[in-house]
Enzyme design. Structure first.
Site, PDB file in Angstrom:
ATOM      1  NE  ARG A 182      -3.479  -2.342   2.786  1.00  0.00           N
ATOM      2  CZ  ARG A 182      -3.161  -3.504   3.343  1.00  0.00           C
ATOM      3  NH1 ARG A 182      -1.930  -3.670   3.839  1.00  0.00           N
ATOM      4  NH2 ARG A 182      -4.030  -4.487   3.415  1.00  0.00           N
ATOM      5  CG  HIS A 207      -5.629   0.495  -3.630  1.00  0.00           C
ATOM      6  ND1 HIS A 207      -4.872   0.686  -2.494  1.00  0.00           N
ATOM      7  CD2 HIS A 207      -6.510  -0.491  -3.319  1.00  0.00           C
ATOM      8  CE1 HIS A 207      -5.292  -0.122  -1.536  1.00  0.00           C
ATOM      9  NE2 HIS A 207      -6.275  -0.851  -2.017  1.00  0.00           N
ATOM     10  CE  LYS A 262      -6.205  -1.166   4.912  1.00  0.00           C
ATOM     11  NZ  LYS A 262      -7.535  -1.389   4.303  1.00  0.00           N
ATOM     12  CG  HIS A 317      -5.858  -9.153   1.132  1.00  0.00           C
ATOM     13  ND1 HIS A 317      -5.976  -9.584  -0.177  1.00  0.00           N
ATOM     14  CD2 HIS A 317      -5.803  -7.801   1.058  1.00  0.00           C
ATOM     15  CE1 HIS A 317      -5.987  -8.547  -0.991  1.00  0.00           C
ATOM     16  NE2 HIS A 317      -5.882  -7.455  -0.264  1.00  0.00           N
ATOM     17  CE1 TYR A 360      -6.605  -7.011  -6.848  1.00  0.00           C
ATOM     18  CE2 TYR A 360      -6.757  -8.206  -4.779  1.00  0.00           C
ATOM     19  CZ  TYR A 360      -6.608  -7.022  -5.466  1.00  0.00           C
ATOM     20  OH  TYR A 360      -6.467  -5.848  -4.781  1.00  0.00           O
ATOM     21  NE  ARG A 382      -3.061  -3.533  -1.423  1.00  0.00           N
ATOM     22  CZ  ARG A 382      -2.528  -4.406  -0.582  1.00  0.00           C
ATOM     23  NH1 ARG A 382      -1.235  -4.639  -0.592  1.00  0.00           N
ATOM     24  NH2 ARG A 382      -3.286  -5.065   0.276  1.00  0.00           N
TER      25      ARG A 382
END
Length: 316
Positions: free
Chosen positions: A162, A261, A186, A287, A296, A264
Protein backbone atom coordinates in the site's frame (compact mmCIF):
# COMPACT_ATOMS: atom_id res chain seq x y z
CA UNK A 1 -23.01 23.68 14.40
CA UNK A 2 -22.21 20.75 16.67
CA UNK A 3 -23.24 21.30 20.29
CA UNK A 4 -20.76 21.28 23.15
CA UNK A 5 -22.23 18.04 24.55
CA UNK A 6 -21.86 16.19 21.26
CA UNK A 7 -18.35 17.54 20.79
CA UNK A 8 -17.36 16.33 24.25
CA UNK A 9 -18.81 12.85 23.65
CA UNK A 10 -17.18 12.57 20.23
CA UNK A 11 -13.79 13.70 21.56
CA UNK A 12 -14.07 11.25 24.44
CA UNK A 13 -14.45 8.40 21.97
CA UNK A 14 -11.54 9.61 19.84
CA UNK A 15 -9.37 9.88 22.96
CA UNK A 16 -10.35 6.31 23.84
CA UNK A 17 -9.28 5.12 20.38
CA UNK A 18 -5.92 6.85 20.76
CA UNK A 19 -5.14 5.84 24.34
CA UNK A 20 -6.86 2.47 24.78
CA UNK A 21 -6.97 1.08 21.26
CA UNK A 22 -3.79 2.69 19.85
CA UNK A 23 -5.32 2.78 16.37
CA UNK A 24 -3.27 3.89 13.39
CA UNK A 25 -3.16 7.59 12.53
CA UNK A 26 -4.80 7.05 9.13
CA UNK A 27 -7.67 5.09 10.70
CA UNK A 28 -8.11 7.75 13.38
CA UNK A 29 -8.27 10.44 10.71
CA UNK A 30 -11.00 8.51 8.86
CA UNK A 31 -12.99 7.99 12.08
CA UNK A 32 -12.72 11.66 12.98
CA UNK A 33 -13.91 12.76 9.53
CA UNK A 34 -16.88 10.37 9.58
CA UNK A 35 -17.89 11.27 13.13
CA UNK A 36 -17.72 15.01 12.49
CA UNK A 37 -20.11 14.45 9.61
CA UNK A 38 -22.34 12.36 11.88
CA UNK A 39 -22.40 14.96 14.65
CA UNK A 40 -23.36 17.64 12.11
CA UNK A 41 -26.18 15.39 10.90
CA UNK A 42 -27.47 15.06 14.46
CA UNK A 43 -27.13 18.78 15.16
CA UNK A 44 -29.07 19.61 11.99
CA UNK A 45 -31.88 17.44 13.36
CA UNK A 46 -31.86 19.32 16.67
CA UNK A 47 -30.18 16.51 18.61
CA UNK A 48 -27.77 17.84 21.23
CA UNK A 49 -26.79 14.65 23.05
CA UNK A 50 -26.22 10.99 22.15
CA UNK A 51 -28.87 10.04 24.72
CA UNK A 52 -31.48 11.58 22.42
CA UNK A 53 -30.45 9.65 19.30
CA UNK A 54 -32.80 6.99 17.95
CA UNK A 55 -32.18 4.14 15.54
CA UNK A 56 -33.97 6.08 12.79
CA UNK A 57 -31.47 8.94 13.19
CA UNK A 58 -28.60 6.56 12.45
CA UNK A 59 -30.47 5.05 9.49
CA UNK A 60 -31.19 8.51 8.10
CA UNK A 61 -27.50 9.34 8.38
CA UNK A 62 -26.70 6.44 6.06
CA UNK A 63 -29.36 7.62 3.62
CA UNK A 64 -27.88 11.13 3.70
CA UNK A 65 -24.39 9.79 3.04
CA UNK A 66 -25.54 7.84 0.00
CA UNK A 67 -27.62 10.75 -1.32
CA UNK A 68 -25.16 13.57 -0.71
CA UNK A 69 -26.12 17.23 -0.78
CA UNK A 70 -25.46 18.81 -4.20
CA UNK A 71 -26.69 22.22 -3.00
CA UNK A 72 -23.97 22.27 -0.33
CA UNK A 73 -21.35 20.67 -2.54
CA UNK A 74 -21.32 17.47 -0.46
CA UNK A 75 -20.74 14.46 -2.71
CA UNK A 76 -22.63 11.21 -2.28
CA UNK A 77 -20.60 8.37 -0.79
CA UNK A 78 -20.24 4.92 -2.27
CA UNK A 79 -21.70 1.95 -0.43
CA UNK A 80 -18.21 1.02 0.77
CA UNK A 81 -17.48 4.51 2.14
CA UNK A 82 -20.90 4.73 3.79
CA UNK A 83 -20.36 1.32 5.42
CA UNK A 84 -17.00 2.53 6.72
CA UNK A 85 -18.70 5.59 8.24
CA UNK A 86 -21.25 3.32 9.92
CA UNK A 87 -18.40 1.39 11.58
CA UNK A 88 -17.24 4.62 13.20
CA UNK A 89 -20.78 5.50 14.29
CA UNK A 90 -21.38 2.04 15.75
CA UNK A 91 -18.13 2.30 17.67
CA UNK A 92 -19.18 5.67 19.07
CA UNK A 93 -22.51 4.31 20.33
CA UNK A 94 -20.92 1.17 21.83
CA UNK A 95 -18.50 3.46 23.66
CA UNK A 96 -21.39 5.61 24.90
CA UNK A 97 -23.13 2.53 26.35
CA UNK A 98 -19.94 1.28 28.00
CA UNK A 99 -19.32 4.68 29.56
CA UNK A 100 -22.88 4.96 30.85
CA UNK A 101 -23.67 7.95 28.64
CA UNK A 102 -26.68 6.17 27.12
CA UNK A 103 -28.77 3.12 28.04
CA UNK A 104 -29.24 1.52 24.61
CA UNK A 105 -27.03 0.95 21.58
CA UNK A 106 -29.33 2.42 18.94
CA UNK A 107 -26.83 1.84 16.11
CA UNK A 108 -26.45 -1.89 16.69
CA UNK A 109 -29.32 -3.00 14.43
CA UNK A 110 -28.59 -0.59 11.58
CA UNK A 111 -27.29 -2.51 8.58
CA UNK A 112 -24.70 -1.09 6.19
CA UNK A 113 -25.53 -0.69 2.49
CA UNK A 114 -24.56 -3.63 0.33
CA UNK A 115 -21.72 -2.67 -2.00
CA UNK A 116 -21.76 -3.77 -5.60
CA UNK A 117 -19.06 -6.24 -6.55
CA UNK A 118 -16.63 -4.17 -8.58
CA UNK A 119 -13.66 -5.77 -10.23
CA UNK A 120 -10.41 -3.98 -9.38
CA UNK A 121 -8.78 -2.23 -12.30
CA UNK A 122 -5.23 -3.19 -13.14
CA UNK A 123 -2.57 -2.34 -15.70
CA UNK A 124 -1.14 -4.73 -18.24
CA UNK A 125 2.45 -5.88 -17.80
CA UNK A 126 3.48 -3.67 -20.74
CA UNK A 127 1.79 -0.65 -19.16
CA UNK A 128 3.58 -1.25 -15.85
CA UNK A 129 6.93 -1.53 -17.64
CA UNK A 130 6.24 1.70 -19.54
CA UNK A 131 5.31 3.37 -16.26
CA UNK A 132 8.53 2.30 -14.56
CA UNK A 133 10.74 3.22 -17.50
CA UNK A 134 9.16 6.68 -17.78
CA UNK A 135 10.89 7.94 -14.61
CA UNK A 136 14.46 7.09 -15.59
CA UNK A 137 16.74 6.20 -12.70
CA UNK A 138 19.15 4.15 -14.79
CA UNK A 139 21.74 6.81 -15.63
CA UNK A 140 24.49 8.00 -13.31
CA UNK A 141 23.51 11.52 -14.30
CA UNK A 142 20.04 11.14 -12.76
CA UNK A 143 19.35 13.40 -9.77
CA UNK A 144 18.20 12.26 -6.31
CA UNK A 145 14.49 12.83 -6.97
CA UNK A 146 14.58 10.75 -10.15
CA UNK A 147 16.39 7.96 -8.30
CA UNK A 148 13.86 8.15 -5.47
CA UNK A 149 10.88 8.07 -7.82
CA UNK A 150 12.19 5.04 -9.71
CA UNK A 151 12.91 3.19 -6.45
CA UNK A 152 9.46 4.04 -5.07
CA UNK A 153 7.56 2.82 -8.12
CA UNK A 154 9.68 -0.30 -8.49
CA UNK A 155 9.07 -1.12 -4.83
CA UNK A 156 5.30 -0.54 -5.06
CA UNK A 157 4.96 -2.95 -7.97
CA UNK A 158 7.51 -5.50 -6.74
CA UNK A 159 5.94 -5.85 -3.29
CA UNK A 160 2.29 -4.93 -3.87
CA UNK A 161 2.55 -2.64 -0.86
CA UNK A 162 0.00 0.00 0.00
CA UNK A 163 1.17 3.57 -0.55
CA UNK A 164 1.08 4.20 3.22
CA UNK A 165 3.26 1.13 3.80
CA UNK A 166 5.82 2.26 1.23
CA UNK A 167 6.22 5.82 2.51
CA UNK A 168 6.26 4.47 6.08
CA UNK A 169 9.36 2.38 5.42
CA UNK A 170 12.54 3.16 7.35
CA UNK A 171 16.05 2.35 6.14
CA UNK A 172 16.31 -0.58 8.57
CA UNK A 173 13.15 -2.15 7.11
CA UNK A 174 14.91 -2.96 3.83
CA UNK A 175 17.51 -5.70 3.42
CA UNK A 176 18.88 -5.41 -0.11
CA UNK A 177 21.22 -8.36 0.45
CA UNK A 178 18.39 -10.72 1.40
CA UNK A 179 16.07 -8.88 -1.01
CA UNK A 180 13.30 -8.46 1.56
CA UNK A 181 11.22 -5.60 2.94
CA UNK A 182 9.45 -5.48 6.30
CA UNK A 183 6.09 -3.77 5.78
CA UNK A 184 3.90 -2.32 8.53
CA UNK A 185 0.36 -3.24 7.47
CA UNK A 186 -3.09 -2.37 8.70
CA UNK A 187 -3.59 -2.72 12.42
CA UNK A 188 0.16 -2.64 12.98
CA UNK A 189 0.59 -6.12 11.48
CA UNK A 190 4.03 -6.72 10.01
CA UNK A 191 4.84 -8.89 7.03
CA UNK A 192 8.15 -9.72 5.39
CA UNK A 193 7.91 -9.75 1.60
CA UNK A 194 10.46 -10.53 -1.11
CA UNK A 195 11.69 -7.83 -3.49
CA UNK A 196 12.59 -8.39 -7.14
CA UNK A 197 16.04 -7.70 -8.50
CA UNK A 198 15.03 -4.58 -10.52
CA UNK A 199 13.51 -3.03 -7.39
CA UNK A 200 16.60 -3.89 -5.33
CA UNK A 201 18.85 -2.31 -7.96
CA UNK A 202 16.69 0.83 -7.98
CA UNK A 203 16.75 0.97 -4.17
CA UNK A 204 20.52 0.50 -4.07
CA UNK A 205 21.03 3.30 -6.60
CA UNK A 206 18.77 5.62 -4.62
CA UNK A 207 20.29 4.77 -1.23
CA UNK A 208 23.86 5.18 -2.50
CA UNK A 209 23.49 8.17 -4.79
CA UNK A 210 20.21 9.89 -3.94
CA UNK A 211 19.00 9.62 -0.38
CA UNK A 212 22.10 11.10 1.25
CA UNK A 213 21.73 14.20 -0.93
CA UNK A 214 18.10 14.65 0.15
CA UNK A 215 18.91 13.93 3.81
CA UNK A 216 21.46 16.77 3.87
CA UNK A 217 18.66 19.21 3.02
CA UNK A 218 16.82 18.43 6.25
CA UNK A 219 17.52 19.61 9.81
CA UNK A 220 20.52 17.59 11.02
CA UNK A 221 19.35 17.10 14.61
CA UNK A 222 15.97 15.79 13.44
CA UNK A 223 17.14 13.48 10.66
CA UNK A 224 14.41 11.01 9.73
CA UNK A 225 15.04 7.26 9.34
CA UNK A 226 12.59 7.20 6.42
CA UNK A 227 13.80 5.66 3.18
CA UNK A 228 11.79 7.89 0.88
CA UNK A 229 12.54 11.56 1.52
CA UNK A 230 11.03 14.72 0.09
CA UNK A 231 13.02 17.61 -1.36
CA UNK A 232 13.41 19.12 2.14
CA UNK A 233 14.84 15.97 3.71
CA UNK A 234 11.68 14.87 5.51
CA UNK A 235 9.58 11.75 5.05
CA UNK A 236 7.73 11.65 1.74
CA UNK A 237 3.96 12.01 2.21
CA UNK A 238 1.29 9.78 0.70
CA UNK A 239 0.03 12.69 -1.37
CA UNK A 240 3.48 13.37 -2.82
CA UNK A 241 3.99 9.67 -3.58
CA UNK A 242 0.62 9.65 -5.35
CA UNK A 243 1.78 12.61 -7.45
CA UNK A 244 4.98 10.75 -8.39
CA UNK A 245 2.84 7.92 -9.77
CA UNK A 246 0.47 10.23 -11.62
CA UNK A 247 3.36 12.10 -13.24
CA UNK A 248 4.95 8.82 -14.32
CA UNK A 249 1.65 7.61 -15.81
CA UNK A 250 1.29 10.86 -17.74
CA UNK A 251 4.82 10.57 -19.12
CA UNK A 252 4.13 6.95 -20.08
CA UNK A 253 0.99 7.98 -21.96
CA UNK A 254 -1.34 6.01 -19.68
CA UNK A 255 -4.67 7.82 -19.49
CA UNK A 256 -6.75 5.36 -17.46
CA UNK A 257 -6.42 7.22 -14.16
CA UNK A 258 -3.59 5.35 -12.47
CA UNK A 259 -3.60 5.22 -8.67
CA UNK A 260 -1.29 3.55 -6.13
CA UNK A 261 -4.00 0.98 -5.49
CA UNK A 262 -4.16 0.19 -9.21
CA UNK A 263 -0.47 -0.72 -9.09
CA UNK A 264 -1.26 -2.95 -6.09
CA UNK A 265 -4.12 -4.53 -8.05
CA UNK A 266 -1.74 -5.13 -10.95
CA UNK A 267 0.71 -6.87 -8.62
CA UNK A 268 -1.94 -9.34 -7.44
CA UNK A 269 -3.47 -9.89 -10.88
CA UNK A 270 -0.12 -10.55 -12.55
CA UNK A 271 0.86 -13.02 -9.82
CA UNK A 272 -2.37 -14.98 -10.24
CA UNK A 273 -2.07 -14.90 -14.02
CA UNK A 274 1.43 -16.34 -13.58
CA UNK A 275 0.08 -19.27 -11.57
CA UNK A 276 0.70 -18.10 -7.99
CA UNK A 277 -1.33 -19.80 -5.26
CA UNK A 278 -4.07 -17.53 -3.93
CA UNK A 279 -2.99 -18.14 -0.32
CA UNK A 280 0.51 -16.93 -1.14
CA UNK A 281 -0.93 -13.81 -2.78
CA UNK A 282 -3.06 -13.26 0.33
CA UNK A 283 0.04 -13.28 2.52
CA UNK A 284 1.96 -10.98 0.19
CA UNK A 285 -0.93 -8.52 0.06
CA UNK A 286 -1.45 -8.56 3.82
CA UNK A 287 -5.13 -9.49 3.53
CA UNK A 288 -6.69 -10.76 6.75
CA UNK A 289 -9.07 -12.99 4.77
CA UNK A 290 -8.59 -14.90 1.53
CA UNK A 291 -12.06 -13.67 0.53
CA UNK A 292 -10.56 -10.25 -0.11
CA UNK A 293 -7.92 -11.77 -2.36
CA UNK A 294 -10.45 -13.84 -4.32
CA UNK A 295 -11.72 -10.73 -6.10
CA UNK A 296 -8.54 -10.83 -8.18
CA UNK A 297 -9.33 -14.31 -9.44
CA UNK A 298 -12.46 -12.83 -11.01
CA UNK A 299 -10.26 -10.42 -12.95
CA UNK A 300 -8.18 -13.24 -14.41
CA UNK A 301 -11.32 -15.29 -15.16
CA UNK A 302 -12.79 -12.26 -16.93
CA UNK A 303 -9.66 -11.97 -19.08
CA UNK A 304 -9.88 -15.66 -19.97
CA UNK A 305 -13.57 -15.25 -20.82
CA UNK A 306 -12.80 -12.40 -23.21
CA UNK A 307 -10.16 -14.46 -25.02
CA UNK A 308 -12.53 -17.44 -25.17
CA UNK A 309 -15.38 -15.29 -26.50
CA UNK A 310 -13.21 -14.00 -29.32
CA UNK A 311 -11.64 -17.32 -30.26
CA UNK A 312 -14.13 -20.13 -29.66
CA UNK A 313 -16.40 -20.93 -32.63
CA UNK A 314 -19.35 -21.66 -30.32
CA UNK A 315 -18.85 -18.74 -27.96
CA UNK A 316 -21.51 -16.55 -29.56
Amino acid sequence: MTTAALQTQLQGYLDYLIIERSIAANTLSSYRRDLIRYSKHLSDRGIEDLAKVGEHDVSEFLVALRRGDPDSGVAALSAVSAARALIAVRGLHRFAVAEGLVDLDVARAVRPPTPGRRLPKSLTVDEVLALLESVGGESRADGPLVLRNRALLELLYSTGSRISEAVGLDVDDVDTQARTVLLQGKGGKQRLVPVGRPAVQALDAYLVRGRSDLARRGPGMLATPAIFLNARGGRLSRQSAWQVLQDAAEHAGITSGVSPHMLRHSFATHLLEGGADIRVVQELMGHASVTTTQIYTLVTVQALREVWAGAHPRAK
